[in-house]
Structures are given as structure tokens and as C-alpha cells.
Design a protein around this motif. Sequence first.
Motif, PDB file in Angstrom:
ATOM      1  N   ARG A  44      27.229  76.300 -62.800  1.00 16.19           N
ATOM      2  CA  ARG A  44      25.962  75.050 -62.531  1.00 16.19           C
ATOM      3  C   ARG A  44      26.346  73.927 -62.847  1.00 16.19           C
ATOM      4  O   ARG A  44      26.749  73.505 -63.813  1.00 16.19           O
ATOM      5  N   ASP A  65      16.268  82.242 -71.566  1.00 20.08           N
ATOM      6  CA  ASP A  65      15.648  82.906 -70.663  1.00 20.08           C
ATOM      7  C   ASP A  65      14.403  83.581 -71.031  1.00 20.08           C
ATOM      8  O   ASP A  65      14.325  83.831 -72.268  1.00 20.08           O
ATOM      9  N   ALA A  86       9.142  76.136 -67.996  1.00 19.00           N
ATOM     10  CA  ALA A  86       9.729  77.164 -67.074  1.00 19.00           C
ATOM     11  C   ALA A  86       8.873  78.254 -66.533  1.00 19.00           C
ATOM     12  O   ALA A  86       7.808  78.748 -67.438  1.00 19.00           O
ATOM     13  N   LEU A  89       8.759  81.188 -60.271  1.00 22.96           N
ATOM     14  CA  LEU A  89       8.024  80.579 -59.326  1.00 22.96           C
ATOM     15  C   LEU A  89       8.095  81.220 -57.962  1.00 22.96           C
ATOM     16  O   LEU A  89       9.456  80.738 -57.429  1.00 22.96           O
ATOM     17  N   LYS A 143       0.465  83.370 -64.546  1.00 22.52           N
ATOM     18  CA  LYS A 143       0.066  82.109 -65.033  1.00 22.52           C
ATOM     19  C   LYS A 143      -1.243  82.129 -65.755  1.00 22.52           C
ATOM     20  O   LYS A 143      -1.439  81.636 -66.737  1.00 22.52           O
ATOM     21  N   GLY A 167      -2.471  70.371 -59.267  1.00 24.79           N
ATOM     22  CA  GLY A 167      -2.705  70.902 -57.958  1.00 24.79           C
ATOM     23  C   GLY A 167      -1.134  71.235 -57.326  1.00 24.79           C
ATOM     24  O   GLY A 167      -0.487  71.244 -58.194  1.00 24.79           O
ATOM     25  N   VAL A 169       2.255  69.903 -56.310  1.00 26.20           N
ATOM     26  CA  VAL A 169       2.933  68.901 -57.000  1.00 26.20           C
ATOM     27  C   VAL A 169       3.786  68.525 -55.845  1.00 26.20           C
ATOM     28  O   VAL A 169       4.599  69.249 -55.427  1.00 26.20           O
TER      29      VAL A 169
HETATM   30  N1  LIG Z   1       4.972  72.658 -58.156  1.00 27.60           N
HETATM   31  C1  LIG Z   1       3.875  72.910 -58.285  1.00 27.60           C
HETATM   32  O1  LIG Z   1       3.105  72.750 -57.277  1.00 27.60           O
HETATM   33  C2  LIG Z   1       3.069  73.335 -59.223  1.00 27.60           C
HETATM   34  C3  LIG Z   1       1.540  73.607 -59.378  1.00 27.60           C
HETATM   35  C4  LIG Z   1       0.952  74.211 -60.451  1.00 27.60           C
HETATM   36  C5  LIG Z   1       1.699  74.536 -61.306  1.00 27.60           C
HETATM   37  N2  LIG Z   1       3.189  74.510 -61.373  1.00 27.60           N
HETATM   38  C6  LIG Z   1       3.803  74.960 -62.625  1.00 27.60           C
HETATM   39  O2  LIG Z   1       4.665  73.908 -63.367  1.00 27.60           O
HETATM   40  C7  LIG Z   1       5.818  74.771 -63.710  1.00 27.60           C
HETATM   41  C8  LIG Z   1       7.019  74.061 -63.147  1.00 27.60           C
HETATM   42  O3  LIG Z   1       7.006  74.314 -61.635  1.00 27.60           O
HETATM   43  P1  LIG Z   1       8.178  73.640 -60.594  1.00 27.60           P
HETATM   44  O4  LIG Z   1       7.489  73.415 -59.249  1.00 27.60           O
HETATM   45  O5  LIG Z   1       8.811  72.685 -61.223  1.00 27.60           O
HETATM   46  O6  LIG Z   1       8.944  74.997 -60.559  1.00 27.60           O
HETATM   47  P2  LIG Z   1      10.495  75.015 -60.306  1.00 27.60           P
HETATM   48  O7  LIG Z   1      11.205  74.085 -59.567  1.00 27.60           O
HETATM   49  O8  LIG Z   1      10.824  76.471 -59.818  1.00 27.60           O
HETATM   50  O9  LIG Z   1      10.865  75.198 -61.886  1.00 27.60           O
HETATM   51  C9  LIG Z   1      10.852  76.383 -62.594  1.00 27.60           C
HETATM   52  C10 LIG Z   1      11.669  76.303 -63.727  1.00 27.60           C
HETATM   53  O10 LIG Z   1      11.590  77.582 -64.538  1.00 27.60           O
HETATM   54  C11 LIG Z   1      12.897  78.108 -64.646  1.00 27.60           C
HETATM   55  N3  LIG Z   1      12.913  79.574 -64.781  1.00 27.60           N
HETATM   56  C12 LIG Z   1      12.434  80.529 -63.828  1.00 27.60           C
HETATM   57  N4  LIG Z   1      12.729  81.612 -64.168  1.00 27.60           N
HETATM   58  C13 LIG Z   1      13.095  81.649 -65.538  1.00 27.60           C
HETATM   59  C14 LIG Z   1      13.244  82.493 -66.764  1.00 27.60           C
HETATM   60  N5  LIG Z   1      13.247  83.839 -66.298  1.00 27.60           N
HETATM   61  N6  LIG Z   1      13.826  81.925 -67.952  1.00 27.60           N
HETATM   62  C15 LIG Z   1      13.985  80.807 -68.118  1.00 27.60           C
HETATM   63  N7  LIG Z   1      13.552  79.804 -67.265  1.00 27.60           N
HETATM   64  C16 LIG Z   1      13.253  80.137 -65.966  1.00 27.60           C
HETATM   65  C17 LIG Z   1      13.940  77.683 -63.559  1.00 27.60           C
HETATM   66  O11 LIG Z   1      15.304  77.721 -63.769  1.00 27.60           O
HETATM   67  P3  LIG Z   1      16.282  78.065 -62.547  1.00 27.60           P
HETATM   68  O12 LIG Z   1      16.456  76.557 -62.174  1.00 27.60           O
HETATM   69  O13 LIG Z   1      17.443  78.491 -63.592  1.00 27.60           O
HETATM   70  O14 LIG Z   1      15.800  78.769 -61.715  1.00 27.60           O
HETATM   71  C18 LIG Z   1      13.194  76.425 -63.537  1.00 27.60           C
HETATM   72  O15 LIG Z   1      13.868  75.496 -64.215  1.00 27.60           O
HETATM   73  C19 LIG Z   1       5.544  76.099 -63.398  1.00 27.60           C
HETATM   74  O16 LIG Z   1       5.136  76.624 -64.905  1.00 27.60           O
HETATM   75  C20 LIG Z   1       4.525  76.347 -62.331  1.00 27.60           C
HETATM   76  O17 LIG Z   1       3.933  77.592 -62.824  1.00 27.60           O
HETATM   77  C21 LIG Z   1       3.775  73.887 -60.481  1.00 27.60           C
END
Ligand SMILES: NC(=O)c1ccc[n+]([C@@H]2O[C@H](COP(=O)([O-])OP(=O)(O)OC[C@H]3O[C@@H](n4cnc5c(N)ncnc54)[C@H](OP(=O)(O)O)[C@@H]3O)[C@@H](O)[C@H]2O)c1
Length: 295
Positions: A44, A65, A86, A89, A143, A167, A169
Amino acid sequence: MEGDKGTVCLTGGTGFIGSWLINRLLQEGYSVRTTVRADPENKRDLTFLTSLPGAAEKLKIFSADLNDPNSFDAAIEGSKAVLHVATPLSFDGKESLEAVTESANTVIYNGQEMDMMDESFWTDVDFVTQKLNPKTHPYLISKTFTERAVLEFGTQHGLDAVTVNPGLVVGPFICPRFPDSVRSSLALVLGNRSEYGFLLNIPMVHVDDVARAHIFLLEYPDVKGRYNCSSNTISLDKLSEFLRGKYPESLAEMKGPKLPGVSSKKLLGIGFEFNNGLEEMFDGAIQCCKERGYL
Ligand SMILES: NC(=O)c1ccc[n+]([C@@H]2O[C@H](COP(=O)([O-])OP(=O)(O)OC[C@H]3O[C@@H](n4cnc5c(N)ncnc54)[C@H](OP(=O)(O)O)[C@@H]3O)[C@@H](O)[C@H]2O)c1
């Protein structure tokens, strides 16, 4: 860069929000211990994190993890706060327009239809289980349960537990992967009809404002509880009009019903200000997508 504000642990540093938040925390003078999933073959490329300004001195990367909760101990040890970003998603199970419209029925509160949902509104897990596409269940339900568990844990242990509910993002990104939420926000541009249902009346926020809100709440004294974080709520037809004005080549006119928005009054009430609107969200997102060849 400001002086040393102490060390915080941030889970999910490789993600869209996590990586942007690391950059912001370093800029604001924090040392950061972030977690990434184990990479036994060392394949990675994490240079998008390690090359951030200040990272050489102030960023430490740990393996952890969610399937092994104790794996986070080393990263958390000695941190003054944990920003838990984390999560697995997935937006794979796209809802049909009809299913999302029907979900508006959950937003009947005390017998009155709501225009805006504040922090008193919770996802109805029974409704999700019975009515929505099973592919979305794990994300929506996990969630909801996680948020309740975090707040209860805070109360039981006398910790200042805060949850941030953004909301959709949107904005530029430094993570290598095309963020799901940015892709969904651009469904009208990309022509992904199956995702239009998400956009019927969607609260949105710029990724930098989400990062700033986390830091604002981290620094705000004695803060607890839930905080919505969305600067704009926009209906599908208005989004379509907005995007056609900016990117005329991109899409046809769209119409859709209006669902409740999300109110961020509580966050604004303690002095937070959004720095970005729709222009900045979509200009940043589209520019990044063009640079990476997604558009
Ligand atoms: N983006 C949005 O619109 C939005 C809106 C509301 C809430 N949120 C919340 O914001 C947070 C981040 O969202 P994001 O958009 O940045 O998502 P993202 O880009 O998919 O990032 C998710 C992160 O979680 C890690 N992850 C996934 N499964 C895991 C596991 N089993 N153990 C440890 N780490 C793990 C991923 O690691 P890898 O790189 O290894 O996959 C990545 O670093 C989440 O909690 C999401 O529910 C996001």
C-alpha cells in the motif's frame, strides 16, 4: 503551522474524510496517530499521507482493524482524544427513487411532517430493516448503533463523547480512491441514474468544513452529544439546475420530490461557521476528478 496542541488518535486515516482531517490537524499544530488496515505485503502506498506538510515529524501510522478492537490500543495510548472516522462504507445497495421517497414516511415526528431534521431525529432501524434495500442495512444500522453506543459509553464513563453527523461530504480529495460520497454527489454529471434517489433533497457539506467541525468540537470546552454538520440542503431539481449552470455538458433536467433537510443550528449556535458552499464543493470535486481521470 501553529504550535504543538498535543496528540490525537484518528482512525481510518486512508479514507476521504480521514486523510483530509489529518492534513488539517497537522496544519493546526496537532501530532496525529492514525490507523490503517494491516498490509502484510507492504504494497500500500501511503505517501499521500507521509508527504503531507509536517507529517515527517508529527504523523505516526499504526495498523488496526475494526474486526480486532484491541488492535487500536497502541494508537490510542497517550492520545488526548480519539477521532473515530474508520468504518466499512458502502453505497452498493442503491435505493430506488420510490424507496427513498417512501423513507420520507419515517420523518413524521409527533404527528407533524418535518422540513428539517435536528439532532433529536434518529434513524428508524425497524423501518430500515423492513423497507429499504438489504444491501444498505449494514451501513445504516451499524452507524446508528455505533453512535448510540459511543454516546452511552461517554455518559457511563464521564467522557466528553461527541458525534458529528455530516450530510453527503463533497469536495476535493487527497486519498487515492474515488470517494463514494463524491461519486454519488456527481451522479447527475456521471449519468449514474441508480444513484439519483440519494439526491432527492440532500444535505451536503464540504470536506474541509467537516474536518474543521471536528477540530472545532475537539477544542470547544465541555462539549457532548450529537452535532449535525451540513451547510446546504439541495433538492434534486435544484442540484440539476445548479450543475447545468456550471457544467452544461453534463446532464438533463431532473425533477424529484422534496424530503426533509438536516438542520445544523446546534453547531452554528456554538459559534461554528461554514467556509464553503456548493460552488466550492463541486469546483473542488470536479477539479480533482478531472486530474485523476474520473471525469
Ligand atoms: N462521506 C460521507 O458522505 C459521509 C457522510 C456521513 C458520515 N460519514 C462517515 O465518515 C466516516 C468516513 O467516511 P469516508 O467518506 O471518509 O469513508 P472512506 O473514504 O470509505 O473511509 C473509510 C475509512 O475506514 C477504514 N476502514 C474500513 N473498514 C475498516 C476496518 N474493518 N477496520 C479499520 N478501518 C476500516 C478505511 O480503510 P481502507 O482504506 O483500508 O478501506 C478508510 O480509511 C465514516 O464513519 C462514514 O460513515 C461519511
